[in-house]
Motif scaffolding. Sequence first.
Motif, PDB file in Angstrom:
ATOM      1  N   LYS A   1       5.392  43.585  44.559  1.00  0.00           N
ATOM      2  CA  LYS A   1       5.245  44.898  45.073  1.00  0.00           C
ATOM      3  C   LYS A   1       5.240  44.942  46.423  1.00  0.00           C
ATOM      4  O   LYS A   1       4.730  44.223  47.342  1.00  0.00           O
ATOM      5  N   GLU A   2       5.583  46.136  47.071  1.00  0.00           N
ATOM      6  CA  GLU A   2       5.684  46.232  48.668  1.00  0.00           C
ATOM      7  C   GLU A   2       5.650  47.789  48.945  1.00  0.00           C
ATOM      8  O   GLU A   2       6.309  48.768  48.126  1.00  0.00           O
ATOM      9  N   SER A   3       4.813  48.162  49.686  1.00  0.00           N
ATOM     10  CA  SER A   3       4.828  49.459  50.539  1.00  0.00           C
ATOM     11  C   SER A   3       6.261  50.121  50.690  1.00  0.00           C
ATOM     12  O   SER A   3       7.187  49.272  51.268  1.00  0.00           O
ATOM     13  N   ASN A   4       6.481  51.301  50.518  1.00  0.00           N
ATOM     14  CA  ASN A   4       7.827  51.887  50.835  1.00  0.00           C
ATOM     15  C   ASN A   4       8.004  52.122  52.198  1.00  0.00           C
ATOM     16  O   ASN A   4       8.918  52.787  52.775  1.00  0.00           O
ATOM     17  N   LYS A   5       6.907  52.103  53.121  1.00  0.00           N
ATOM     18  CA  LYS A   5       6.793  52.596  54.276  1.00  0.00           C
ATOM     19  C   LYS A   5       7.721  51.371  55.052  1.00  0.00           C
ATOM     20  O   LYS A   5       8.276  51.658  56.140  1.00  0.00           O
ATOM     21  N   TYR A   6       7.935  50.359  54.498  1.00  0.00           N
ATOM     22  CA  TYR A   6       8.599  49.281  55.239  1.00  0.00           C
ATOM     23  C   TYR A   6       9.994  49.186  54.434  1.00  0.00           C
ATOM     24  O   TYR A   6      10.329  49.274  53.301  1.00  0.00           O
ATOM     25  N   MET A   7      11.089  48.842  55.403  1.00  0.00           N
ATOM     26  CA  MET A   7      12.320  48.778  54.804  1.00  0.00           C
ATOM     27  C   MET A   7      13.049  47.354  55.225  1.00  0.00           C
ATOM     28  O   MET A   7      12.688  46.730  56.263  1.00  0.00           O
ATOM     29  N   VAL A   8      13.566  46.683  54.305  1.00  0.00           N
ATOM     30  CA  VAL A   8      14.047  45.523  54.418  1.00  0.00           C
ATOM     31  C   VAL A   8      15.549  45.855  55.232  1.00  0.00           C
ATOM     32  O   VAL A   8      16.299  46.301  54.716  1.00  0.00           O
ATOM     33  N   ASP A   9      15.750  45.170  56.357  1.00  0.00           N
ATOM     34  CA  ASP A   9      16.821  45.556  57.196  1.00  0.00           C
ATOM     35  C   ASP A   9      17.810  44.476  56.813  1.00  0.00           C
ATOM     36  O   ASP A   9      18.923  44.676  56.689  1.00  0.00           O
ATOM     37  N   GLU A  10      17.440  43.166  56.826  1.00  0.00           N
ATOM     38  CA  GLU A  10      18.457  42.139  56.652  1.00  0.00           C
ATOM     39  C   GLU A  10      17.744  40.844  56.424  1.00  0.00           C
ATOM     40  O   GLU A  10      16.655  40.611  56.518  1.00  0.00           O
ATOM     41  N   ILE A  11      18.451  39.986  55.677  1.00  0.00           N
ATOM     42  CA  ILE A  11      18.087  38.505  55.586  1.00  0.00           C
ATOM     43  C   ILE A  11      18.607  37.693  56.686  1.00  0.00           C
ATOM     44  O   ILE A  11      20.217  37.704  56.747  1.00  0.00           O
ATOM     45  N   ILE A  12      17.940  37.405  57.483  1.00  0.00           N
ATOM     46  CA  ILE A  12      18.307  36.802  58.906  1.00  0.00           C
ATOM     47  C   ILE A  12      19.080  35.350  58.739  1.00  0.00           C
ATOM     48  O   ILE A  12      20.265  35.362  59.247  1.00  0.00           O
ATOM     49  N   GLY A  13      18.592  34.600  58.017  1.00  0.00           N
ATOM     50  CA  GLY A  13      19.177  33.485  57.600  1.00  0.00           C
ATOM     51  C   GLY A  13      18.265  32.308  56.881  1.00  0.00           C
ATOM     52  O   GLY A  13      17.178  32.634  56.670  1.00  0.00           O
ATOM     53  N   SER A  14      18.852  31.037  56.860  1.00  0.00           N
ATOM     54  CA  SER A  14      18.055  30.031  56.384  1.00  0.00           C
ATOM     55  C   SER A  14      18.258  28.636  57.035  1.00  0.00           C
ATOM     56  O   SER A  14      19.290  28.573  57.581  1.00  0.00           O
ATOM     57  N   ASP A  15      17.318  28.028  56.717  1.00  0.00           N
ATOM     58  CA  ASP A  15      17.305  26.653  57.687  1.00  0.00           C
ATOM     59  C   ASP A  15      17.372  25.388  56.867  1.00  0.00           C
ATOM     60  O   ASP A  15      17.272  24.263  57.112  1.00  0.00           O
ATOM     61  N   GLY A  16      17.439  25.554  55.508  1.00  0.00           N
ATOM     62  CA  GLY A  16      17.068  24.412  54.524  1.00  0.00           C
ATOM     63  C   GLY A  16      15.756  24.259  54.198  1.00  0.00           C
ATOM     64  O   GLY A  16      15.493  23.401  53.307  1.00  0.00           O
ATOM     65  N   LYS A  17      14.863  24.850  54.842  1.00  0.00           N
ATOM     66  CA  LYS A  17      13.474  24.773  54.793  1.00  0.00           C
ATOM     67  C   LYS A  17      12.769  26.086  54.229  1.00  0.00           C
ATOM     68  O   LYS A  17      11.974  26.176  53.510  1.00  0.00           O
ATOM     69  N   GLY A  18      13.482  27.346  54.831  1.00  0.00           N
ATOM     70  CA  GLY A  18      12.800  28.532  54.507  1.00  0.00           C
ATOM     71  C   GLY A  18      13.947  29.581  54.390  1.00  0.00           C
ATOM     72  O   GLY A  18      15.094  29.294  55.082  1.00  0.00           O
ATOM     73  N   ILE A  19      13.458  30.822  54.098  1.00  0.00           N
ATOM     74  CA  ILE A  19      14.372  31.993  54.230  1.00  0.00           C
ATOM     75  C   ILE A  19      13.839  33.037  55.136  1.00  0.00           C
ATOM     76  O   ILE A  19      12.511  33.283  54.789  1.00  0.00           O
ATOM     77  N   TYR A  20      14.615  33.549  55.938  1.00  0.00           N
ATOM     78  CA  TYR A  20      13.818  34.475  56.995  1.00  0.00           C
ATOM     79  C   TYR A  20      14.354  35.977  56.751  1.00  0.00           C
ATOM     80  O   TYR A  20      15.385  36.304  56.695  1.00  0.00           O
ATOM     81  N   VAL A  21      13.538  36.890  56.488  1.00  0.00           N
ATOM     82  CA  VAL A  21      13.808  38.267  56.421  1.00  0.00           C
ATOM     83  C   VAL A  21      13.234  38.988  57.129  1.00  0.00           C
ATOM     84  O   VAL A  21      12.054  38.792  57.905  1.00  0.00           O
ATOM     85  N   LEU A  22      13.935  40.292  57.819  1.00  0.00           N
ATOM     86  CA  LEU A  22      13.448  41.133  58.843  1.00  0.00           C
ATOM     87  C   LEU A  22      13.287  42.629  58.017  1.00  0.00           C
ATOM     88  O   LEU A  22      14.058  42.782  57.384  1.00  0.00           O
ATOM     89  N   LYS A  23      12.057  43.092  58.399  1.00  0.00           N
ATOM     90  CA  LYS A  23      11.619  44.400  57.858  1.00  0.00           C
ATOM     91  C   LYS A  23      11.062  45.156  58.900  1.00  0.00           C
ATOM     92  O   LYS A  23      10.615  44.852  59.863  1.00  0.00           O
ATOM     93  N   THR A  24      11.452  46.474  58.773  1.00  0.00           N
ATOM     94  CA  THR A  24      11.085  47.447  59.757  1.00  0.00           C
ATOM     95  C   THR A  24      10.358  48.743  59.420  1.00  0.00           C
ATOM     96  O   THR A  24      10.693  49.113  58.256  1.00  0.00           O
ATOM     97  N   ARG A  25       9.706  49.424  60.038  1.00  0.00           N
ATOM     98  CA  ARG A  25       9.395  50.947  59.692  1.00  0.00           C
ATOM     99  C   ARG A  25       9.143  51.506  61.099  1.00  0.00           C
ATOM    100  O   ARG A  25       8.896  50.947  62.187  1.00  0.00           O
ATOM    101  N   ALA A  26       9.451  52.846  60.859  1.00  0.00           N
ATOM    102  CA  ALA A  26       9.412  53.674  62.453  1.00  0.00           C
ATOM    103  C   ALA A  26       7.893  54.179  62.127  1.00  0.00           C
ATOM    104  O   ALA A  26       7.261  54.466  61.368  1.00  0.00           O
ATOM    105  N   ARG A  27       7.522  54.074  63.375  1.00  0.00           N
ATOM    106  CA  ARG A  27       6.347  54.572  63.685  1.00  0.00           C
ATOM    107  C   ARG A  27       6.021  56.137  64.131  1.00  0.00           C
ATOM    108  O   ARG A  27       6.028  56.605  65.118  1.00  0.00           O
TER     109      ARG A  27
END
Length: 537
Positions: A36-62
């Motif tokens: 579960k996650e707050s609706n205040k944040y929005m997943v913008d993109e899955i930036i990528g992976s390096d074979g060890k982890g997966i990296y995700v960017l989330k944003t919210r307007a202030r």
Amino acid sequence: MKKTFILFGMCMTITALSYCQSGSNKIRLKMGPQFKESNKYMVDEIIGSDGKGIYVLKTRARGIDMGILSNSNQIAATLERFDLEMNLIKTTELELKHDGKKLDFEFVIQFQNELYLFTSERDGKSKKNILYMQGIDKETMVPESEAEKIADIDYSSHLKWNSGVFAATISPDSSKLLIYYDLPYERNSNEKYGVVAFDKSLKKLWEKEFEIPYIDKKFEITDYTIDNEGNFHVLGKRFMEKDEKVKGEVSYRFHILSYFDGGRSFIEYPIEVPDKYLSEMQIAIDPQTQDIICAGFYSKTSVWAISGSFYLKISKKTKEFIQQNFKEFGLDFMTETMSEKKAVKAEKNANKGKEVEMYKYYLDNIISRKDGSFVLVGEQFDFYTTTTTTTTSNGGTSTHTTNHYIFGDIIVISISKIGEIEWTEKVAKMQRTLNDNGNFSSYTWMEIDGSLFFVFNDNPKNLDYSSGVPEKFNNGKESIVLLVELDREGKETRELLFKASEAETKLRPTISCDLSDRELIIYGQKGKLHRYFTLSF
């Protein structure tokens, strides 16, 4: 929450990582844990992976509506790191500061397996919009270095909102990084922009600001790219003057502007096809020859219609056009997903010599296959609003506005390695949703061994689709996730991946990323419930 479900076989519980038997024997479907996650944040993109982890960017307007941020990026940015089993390991909200001053968030990229944060500062004293770059520690997800200035835009003669925009792109072989920025708009002045190019070690190769030989309102940049050698190529529309226009012909011409040798040499390629409207075009770099590829759709009647595809190639060595191929869509292709009534009408028009075309299709990608051939992929899209006003019991009025999002068929054009247009196929779908920003519509794709695999949400009745108007997907409870394969010869196979109700979340196909040459990760959401899905081919 359901504890178990079946997808053509047995699955583990969805409270943990699940390996499931999908409807296809060509892939392995893996579902990450649900959270579960707050609706205040929005997943913008899955930036990528390096074979060890997966990296995700989330944003919210202030405290600002995301739709009106314009040139003031008051955004809080958060990075998340997942392990390869899609368990959340680390969440960090980025501190956007430099020398005690707040910075505006621009973007995060993965380059040479490292993460980099880009921020900007509009300095009121110097009247410059300054772009900074910082490396990010993947363990802590915190910037590990001081913000380094890499570009700036002088807006001293302009208002703050007119202070330029930054963007980034990476070369086909991932060896070059290019930072692109628009310079402030000046009425009745020529279009201006700047670039900074880096090698794979982030050593600056060259930087330069350019002035296009056309006034700003007469030239629109539509695409750009950097090749493996660091040369920069721009695609744009030049809108013609009154005395240049020819009745019955398009009012613009596409031009490619190429900058070689660190921007020291320049070549302009006007693309003129007098009897056709080149309605959609993109540029790409041939990874084998480094020739410039430009391809897209054309029409005979309108910039909003398409009736065929084209492929052009410019030689890296001679700097001249060496191929120009055009191919009309057949009547059967264009009427394939029409109702019987519309198909009969189209056939009658064709018999009378009238043009039959398709409307509101946009080119999404030029895909380079490993064998040197190319694929064009486009999609039909439309958006409109309706407003309804009703009278209340006390005599007042109430107005309600509805946003309609329509994502129609996918069209696929295969082009051989010698530039011949081999075949054109249509992947039938009709996604019509209301007030959801089209979040659950459109598609994602992956190219495997020459075949193209498309993944999208659909109506279950379309699993056995053969012809005619496809059943409408409207984001309902009974929707499914469909896998469509187009093999190297264009033959289509449809298979069920899973039911949205069983997964308890719905795919957002446009938020996806290749984890490897044979693995794709896609984000899923339903309200505050979130999870990731991995498809291994």
